[in-house]
Design a protein around this motif. Structure first.
Motif, PDB file in Angstrom:
ATOM      1  N   PHE A 135       0.733  -1.122  -0.244  1.00  0.00           N
ATOM      2  CA  PHE A 135      -0.291   0.044  -0.351  1.00  0.00           C
ATOM      3  C   PHE A 135       0.546   1.559  -0.191  1.00  0.00           C
ATOM      4  O   PHE A 135       2.206   1.124   0.889  1.00  0.00           O
ATOM      5  N   LYS A 136       0.174   2.182  -0.423  1.00  0.00           N
ATOM      6  CA  LYS A 136       1.266   3.360  -1.119  1.00  0.00           C
ATOM      7  C   LYS A 136       0.761   4.602  -0.115  1.00  0.00           C
ATOM      8  O   LYS A 136      -1.008   4.601   0.150  1.00  0.00           O
ATOM      9  N   LEU A 137       0.897   5.154   1.007  1.00  0.00           N
ATOM     10  CA  LEU A 137       0.433   6.361   1.604  1.00  0.00           C
ATOM     11  C   LEU A 137       0.710   7.425   1.268  1.00  0.00           C
ATOM     12  O   LEU A 137       2.153   7.795   1.155  1.00  0.00           O
ATOM     13  N   LEU A 185      11.368  -1.542 -11.938  1.00  0.00           N
ATOM     14  CA  LEU A 185      11.356  -0.773 -12.482  1.00  0.00           C
ATOM     15  C   LEU A 185       9.411  -0.713 -12.582  1.00  0.00           C
ATOM     16  O   LEU A 185       9.226  -1.530 -11.890  1.00  0.00           O
ATOM     17  N   TYR A 186       9.457   0.987 -12.390  1.00  0.00           N
ATOM     18  CA  TYR A 186       8.200   1.059 -11.428  1.00  0.00           C
ATOM     19  C   TYR A 186       7.214   1.131 -13.110  1.00  0.00           C
ATOM     20  O   TYR A 186       7.072   2.712 -13.315  1.00  0.00           O
ATOM     21  N   VAL A 187       6.296   0.404 -13.464  1.00  0.00           N
ATOM     22  CA  VAL A 187       5.428   0.915 -14.401  1.00  0.00           C
ATOM     23  C   VAL A 187       4.133   1.854 -13.341  1.00  0.00           C
ATOM     24  O   VAL A 187       3.075   0.972 -13.146  1.00  0.00           O
ATOM     25  N   GLU A 188       3.699   3.569 -13.558  1.00  0.00           N
ATOM     26  CA  GLU A 188       3.028   3.704 -12.993  1.00  0.00           C
ATOM     27  C   GLU A 188       1.797   4.190 -13.426  1.00  0.00           C
ATOM     28  O   GLU A 188       2.627   5.476 -14.459  1.00  0.00           O
ATOM     29  N   TYR A 189       0.812   3.794 -13.678  1.00  0.00           N
ATOM     30  CA  TYR A 189      -0.677   4.814 -14.043  1.00  0.00           C
ATOM     31  C   TYR A 189      -0.851   5.822 -13.113  1.00  0.00           C
ATOM     32  O   TYR A 189      -2.264   6.028 -13.656  1.00  0.00           O
ATOM     33  N   SER A 190      -0.416   5.396 -12.100  1.00  0.00           N
ATOM     34  CA  SER A 190      -1.226   6.465 -10.879  1.00  0.00           C
ATOM     35  C   SER A 190      -2.860   6.903 -10.953  1.00  0.00           C
ATOM     36  O   SER A 190      -2.299   8.086 -12.286  1.00  0.00           O
ATOM     37  N   GLY A 191      -3.958   6.731 -10.298  1.00  0.00           N
ATOM     38  CA  GLY A 191      -4.671   7.795 -10.630  1.00  0.00           C
ATOM     39  C   GLY A 191      -5.945   6.759 -11.416  1.00  0.00           C
ATOM     40  O   GLY A 191      -7.229   7.089 -12.026  1.00  0.00           O
ATOM     41  N   THR A 192      -5.038   5.861 -11.970  1.00  0.00           N
ATOM     42  CA  THR A 192      -5.829   5.488 -13.473  1.00  0.00           C
ATOM     43  C   THR A 192      -5.384   3.593 -14.089  1.00  0.00           C
ATOM     44  O   THR A 192      -4.217   3.621 -13.873  1.00  0.00           O
ATOM     45  N   GLY A 227      -0.961   2.060 -10.444  1.00  0.00           N
ATOM     46  CA  GLY A 227      -2.478   2.994 -10.864  1.00  0.00           C
ATOM     47  C   GLY A 227      -3.768   2.242 -11.144  1.00  0.00           C
ATOM     48  O   GLY A 227      -3.924   1.433 -11.364  1.00  0.00           O
ATOM     49  N   GLY A 228      -5.129   2.902 -10.230  1.00  0.00           N
ATOM     50  CA  GLY A 228      -5.868   2.556 -10.437  1.00  0.00           C
ATOM     51  C   GLY A 228      -6.532   1.068  -9.903  1.00  0.00           C
ATOM     52  O   GLY A 228      -7.801   0.580 -10.495  1.00  0.00           O
ATOM     53  N   ILE A 229      -6.102   0.701  -9.077  1.00  0.00           N
ATOM     54  CA  ILE A 229      -6.215  -0.456  -8.845  1.00  0.00           C
ATOM     55  C   ILE A 229      -7.237  -0.067  -6.992  1.00  0.00           C
ATOM     56  O   ILE A 229      -6.560   0.301  -6.467  1.00  0.00           O
ATOM     57  N   VAL A 272      -1.356  -0.484  -4.495  1.00  0.00           N
ATOM     58  CA  VAL A 272      -2.820   0.413  -4.735  1.00  0.00           C
ATOM     59  C   VAL A 272      -2.305   1.266  -3.181  1.00  0.00           C
ATOM     60  O   VAL A 272      -1.980   1.431  -2.053  1.00  0.00           O
ATOM     61  N   GLY A 273      -2.516   2.746  -3.836  1.00  0.00           N
ATOM     62  CA  GLY A 273      -2.379   3.979  -3.067  1.00  0.00           C
ATOM     63  C   GLY A 273      -4.525   4.572  -3.220  1.00  0.00           C
ATOM     64  O   GLY A 273      -5.157   3.970  -1.752  1.00  0.00           O
ATOM     65  N   ASN A 274      -4.549   5.419  -4.205  1.00  0.00           N
ATOM     66  CA  ASN A 274      -5.870   5.842  -3.973  1.00  0.00           C
ATOM     67  C   ASN A 274      -7.127   5.106  -3.463  1.00  0.00           C
ATOM     68  O   ASN A 274      -7.236   6.270  -2.575  1.00  0.00           O
ATOM     69  N   ALA A 275      -6.702   4.462  -4.107  1.00  0.00           N
ATOM     70  CA  ALA A 275      -8.187   3.044  -2.973  1.00  0.00           C
ATOM     71  C   ALA A 275      -8.403   3.517  -1.764  1.00  0.00           C
ATOM     72  O   ALA A 275      -9.766   3.398  -1.301  1.00  0.00           O
TER      73      ALA A 275
HETATM   74  C1  1GP Z   1       0.375   5.673  -7.442  1.00  0.00           C
HETATM   75  O1  1GP Z   1       1.515   3.696  -8.448  1.00  0.00           O
HETATM   76  C2  1GP Z   1       0.815   4.328  -7.440  1.00  0.00           C
HETATM   77  O2  1GP Z   1       1.940   6.288  -6.866  1.00  0.00           O
HETATM   78  C3  1GP Z   1      -0.229   3.853  -6.813  1.00  0.00           C
HETATM   79  O3  1GP Z   1      -1.595   4.329  -8.034  1.00  0.00           O
HETATM   80  O4  1GP Z   1      -3.280   5.806  -6.427  1.00  0.00           O
HETATM   81  O5  1GP Z   1      -3.282   4.665  -7.776  1.00  0.00           O
HETATM   82  O6  1GP Z   1      -3.480   3.489  -6.703  1.00  0.00           O
HETATM   83  P1  1GP Z   1      -3.034   4.354  -7.080  1.00  0.00           P
END
Ligand code: 1GP
Length: 242
Positions: A16-18, A163-170, A193-195, A213-216
């Protein structure tokens, strides 16, 4: 000479990313830290300060979960985390995000850094509307050859550990993620990203070594917590390879 620890994060399947700049009450934090996730990463693209980072770290420290800091600005480099990740953005034409800011920070703090617990992450930022993409001027529209070139750079030339594939937010392109995984020989693949559901978590877990998993957590906590088990139950067809 001191050896770097082999792969502090190599066993992590789910994290988890806070964001220190976002509100999270104690009850939610407890559920997150005791969810069975492999680690909590503290980091964000904006509004991250020394004070709000210390504050969040000390709250997470009440729990046993490993706690890492993604150091995206030198002002918010806080001692006391278990691990440190230093992002380098690979798909930006602006050198300051590749090595410039990092080198400026190393001039000041290089001798204090716990190298044994520190690793670089090569970021491929692929959601053009993400704050991090805007901030760094990331070139998010990459054709297949360009994606492969970035993977070669990270994995073969720079031999980055992550290697960080980043779609943060989608939620991202899983076909792309699959291609990336297929090209890797040494780097560990982080996907974020978007999970926001177990189903999406499973899809990403097929190809990523580590699912972030971040935003969720802030918008759909119950669903976010379900991603832990979903990821852990998913076997990647690439598992035997690495
Ligand atoms: C953000 O990759 C992380 O740096 C997680 O992405 O916030 O979209 O879950 P979400």
């Amino acid at each position: 000479m001191q050896q770097l620890n082999a792969a502090i994060y190599e066993s992590w399947r789910h994290v988890f990313k806070l964001d220190p700049d976002r509100e999270l009450d104690d009850g939610a934090l407890e559920r997150i830290c005791t969810s069975g996730t492999d680690a909590v990463i503290v980091g964000g693209s904006s509004g991250v300060t020394y004070d709000n980072t210390v504050d969040l770290m000390s709250r997470i420290r009440r729990y046993e979960v490993p706690c890492a800091l993604e150091v995206s600005s030198e002002e918010a480099a806080v001692p006391g985390f278990d691990y440190y990740f230093v992002p380098l953005v690979l798909n930006t034409p602006h050198g300051e995000w590749v090595a410039g800011r990092q080198i400026a920070a190393l001039r000041k703090y290089g001798t204090f850094i716990p190298w044994n617990e520190t690793a670089a992450e090569g970021y491929l930022i692929l959601n053009e509307t993400a704050e991090a993409a805007r901030l760094t001027g990331a070139q998010t529209r990459l054709d297949a050859e360009s994606v492969a070139a970035h993977v070669y750079m990270a994995d073969r030339l720079m031999r980055l550990p992550i290697l960080y594939v980043e779609y943060s937010g989608t939620f991202g392109d899983m076909e792309l993620l699959k291609r990336v995984r297929g090209l890797l020989t040494g780097s560990r693949l982080f996907y974020g990203g978007g999970i926001d559901s177990a189903g999406k978590a499973r899809q990403a877990a097929e190809f990523a070594h580590t699912v972030v998993v971040g935003n969720a957590l802030y918008d759909r906590l119950d669903a976010a917590l379900e991603t832990v088990q979903a990821v852990k139950e998913t076997r990647s067809p690439y598992d035997h390879a690495k």
